[in-house]
Enzyme design. Structure first.
Site, PDB file in Angstrom:
ATOM      1  N   TYR A 316     -12.261  -3.222  10.973  1.00  0.00           N
ATOM      2  CA  TYR A 316     -11.286  -2.777  11.832  1.00  0.00           C
ATOM      3  C   TYR A 316     -11.892  -1.380  12.336  1.00  0.00           C
ATOM      4  CZ  TYR A 316      -8.559  -5.100   8.220  1.00  0.00           C
ATOM      5  OH  TYR A 316      -8.159  -6.091   7.427  1.00  0.00           O
ATOM      6  N   CYS A 342     -27.286  -6.691   3.782  1.00  0.00           N
ATOM      7  CA  CYS A 342     -28.198  -7.179   5.114  1.00  0.00           C
ATOM      8  C   CYS A 342     -27.161  -7.424   6.267  1.00  0.00           C
ATOM      9  CB  CYS A 342     -29.001  -8.352   4.421  1.00  0.00           C
ATOM     10  SG  CYS A 342     -30.008  -8.232   3.067  1.00  0.00           S
TER      11      CYS A 342
HETATM   12  N1  LLP Z   1       4.794  -6.074   4.380  1.00  0.00           N
HETATM   13  C1  LLP Z   1       3.984  -7.509   4.957  1.00  0.00           C
HETATM   14  C2  LLP Z   1       4.850  -8.522   5.394  1.00  0.00           C
HETATM   15  C3  LLP Z   1       2.574  -7.016   5.320  1.00  0.00           C
HETATM   16  O1  LLP Z   1       2.134  -8.102   6.184  1.00  0.00           O
HETATM   17  C4  LLP Z   1       2.065  -5.753   5.005  1.00  0.00           C
HETATM   18  C5  LLP Z   1       0.618  -5.775   5.090  1.00  0.00           C
HETATM   19  C6  LLP Z   1       2.578  -4.856   4.239  1.00  0.00           C
HETATM   20  C7  LLP Z   1       4.056  -4.951   4.149  1.00  0.00           C
HETATM   21  C8  LLP Z   1       2.009  -3.476   4.099  1.00  0.00           C
HETATM   22  O2  LLP Z   1       1.404  -2.869   5.344  1.00  0.00           O
HETATM   23  P1  LLP Z   1       1.163  -1.301   4.995  1.00  0.00           P
HETATM   24  O3  LLP Z   1       2.204  -0.518   4.501  1.00  0.00           O
HETATM   25  O4  LLP Z   1       0.102  -1.348   3.851  1.00  0.00           O
HETATM   26  O5  LLP Z   1       0.681  -1.238   6.239  1.00  0.00           O
HETATM   27  N2  LLP Z   1      -6.292  -4.877   5.653  1.00  0.00           N
HETATM   28  C9  LLP Z   1      -5.786  -3.932   6.670  1.00  0.00           C
HETATM   29  C10 LLP Z   1      -4.387  -4.060   6.527  1.00  0.00           C
HETATM   30  C11 LLP Z   1      -3.546  -5.248   6.726  1.00  0.00           C
HETATM   31  C12 LLP Z   1      -2.108  -5.322   6.205  1.00  0.00           C
HETATM   32  C13 LLP Z   1      -1.488  -6.509   5.795  1.00  0.00           C
HETATM   33  N3  LLP Z   1      -0.068  -6.739   5.869  1.00  0.00           N
HETATM   34  C14 LLP Z   1      -6.548  -2.646   6.644  1.00  0.00           C
HETATM   35  O6  LLP Z   1      -7.191  -2.398   5.900  1.00  0.00           O
HETATM   36  O7  LLP Z   1      -5.981  -1.756   7.436  1.00  0.00           O
END
Ligand code: LLP
Length: 412
Positions: A316, A342
């Site tokens: 990201y 790598c």
């Molecule tokens: N609810 C739903 C339906 C979601 O899809 C997500 C995150 C959350 C809650 C929680 O979102 P948060 O509060 O953490 O923003 N791997 C990515 C983030 C992917 C988020 C996926 N869905 C990163 O490292 O930025």
């Protein structure tokens, strides 16, 4: 309290000096602060105390059972996206009636498990999924407590890979299809429609995007109530961002004000699904500089942690703060901080200034609690690294180092 601070020139997690953890557990490893987890939960829940609201931790952000348990002990429920996360939440002691099940495509087995466990709510993502949820519930002689995830067609203005609220993404039911979905909810005997859910993306900095989405949601509730639907719940998703590497952010109270202003007076029971906001700044990736490589064009600090341990920068373009574990006032020559994998994308970031840091020194990659260990892989034959929980004056390993031999044992 800020969990990661210098004391006597040494970076500590709560009251534990990080070199002590490096010595006893080895590097790289994830280190979480239980104090910070609890503080984050309280800070999130408190502004909604006057509303009928439930904070369901989005387990995907950091699924370690000890992390879920720490939050659950403060009162958190759980937002899960798979049978695996549901099992973790139940194992960690989250009450089933505080669990919501999100996820783009739930299997029949997952729906069955959720219904048998008696969870609070299933969030349906599409019309075909509604039919399957209805069928499974009916076959069990149950009615599934359901929320429809609506796609409000609102831009989140976050990284495009974590933006979910616009038409054209795979998430939720488009407003044009909502009449069909509402009709189905009424006719399928296995469905008990409670309300709507929305989640427009992750790591949002501008709360006006929430204002737009929640405003649309409130309008939908009013419209469909007029048409005779008894809508008693709203699930507002997650998505509140956190500052990474010196970013500044509007206070959380501003987000809470948006919630109160848009959906606060509908008389709905509210649910939130925060992930990053609860765990992001409660974890660091503790790692050692393996080599200080002076190239012709650039200096590289090569860490023993790589993109397989923390993929966010590669995936990201995220820039996490990186701090020396031993504080030093000297001038520093800028360096690119990279991992040993790598790939050119195994780069934590360019031009970091890390005074006093050279070969053999420890550094901490901050804001690594969310989507760090959760997204780790064994790429390049690198085993999953340990996770450590610090609680004030003590620490414990909450996931042991997994050896290559163990991993090989799972194969063939
Ligand atoms: N609810 C739903 C339906 C979601 O899809 C997500 C995150 C959350 C809650 C929680 O979102 P948060 O509060 O953490 O923003 N791997 C990515 C983030 C992917 C988020 C996926 N869905 C990163 O490292 O930025």
């Amino acid at each position: 309290m800020n969990a990661f601070t210098y004391r006597g020139g040494i970076l500590c997690a709560d009251n534990i000096a990080l070199p002590v953890i490096a010595e006893q557990v080895g590097t790289p490893c994830y280190v979480y602060s239980e104090t910070r987890l609890r503080d984050n939960y309280r800070a999130f829940a408190e502004p909604f105390a006057s509303l009928n609201a439930m904070v369901c931790y989005a387990v995907k952000a950091c699924p370690n059972v000890a992390v879920i348990r720490a939050l659950a002990s403060c009162g958190a429920g759980a937002d899960v996206t798979s049978a695996g996360e549901l099992e973790r939440a139940l194992h960690a002691g989250v009450a089933p009636d505080k669990i919501v099940f999100s996820g783009v495509a739930k299997t029949r087995a997952e729906i069955t498990m959720a219904l048998k466990a008696g969870i609070h709510q299933i969030n349906a993502e599409s019309i075909p999924e509604m039919r399957v949820i209805g069928e499974v519930a009916a076959s069990l002689g149950l009615r599934a407590p359901l929320a429809l995830r609506v796609n409000p067609n609102v831009a989140a203005h976050t990284h495009y890979k974590i933006s979910t609220g616009e038409m054209g993404t795979k998430f939720g039911i488009d407003s044009t299809q909502l009449p069909e979905a509402m009709g189905l909810a009424k006719t399928l005997p296995g469905l008990d429609l409670k309300g709507f859910q929305v989640h427009i993306g992750s790591h949002l900095f501008d709360y006006n995007n929430f204002r737009e989405a929640y405003g649309k949601l409130a309008d939908m509730v009013r419209d469909w109530r007029e048409q005779g639907f008894d809508l008693s719940r709203l699930d507002l998703g997650g998505g509140v961002g956190i500052p990474y590497d010196g970013q500044t952010q509007a206070p959380f109270g501003d987000y809470a004000a948006v919630v109160h202003a848009t959906v606060g007076n509908l008389g709905c029971e509210l649910a939130f699904e925060p992930g990053r906001r609860l765990v992001g700044d409660a974890g660091v990736l503790l790692t050692q500089v393996m080599y200080d490589k002076q190239g012709t064009a650039k200096r590289f600090l090569i860490l023993d942690a790589g993109m397989n341990d923390l993929i966010r920068p590669a995936m990201y373009e995220a820039r996490h703060s990186i701090w020396p574990v031993r504080e030093c006032a000297d001038d520093a020559q800028p360096a690119d901080v990279v991992g040993p994998v790598c790939e050119t994308s195994d780069l934590f970031g360019e031009f970091y200034l890390l005074p006093g840091v050279g070969q053999g020194d420890l550094v901490a990659i901050l804001q690594a609690g969310a989507y760090g260990a959760a997204m780790a892989s064994t790429y390049n034959g690198r085993p999953l690294i340990p996770e450590v929980m610090v609680s004030g004056d003590t620490f414990r390993v909450i996931r042991k180092r997994i050896s290559v031999a163990e991993q090989i044992g799972w194969e063939e």
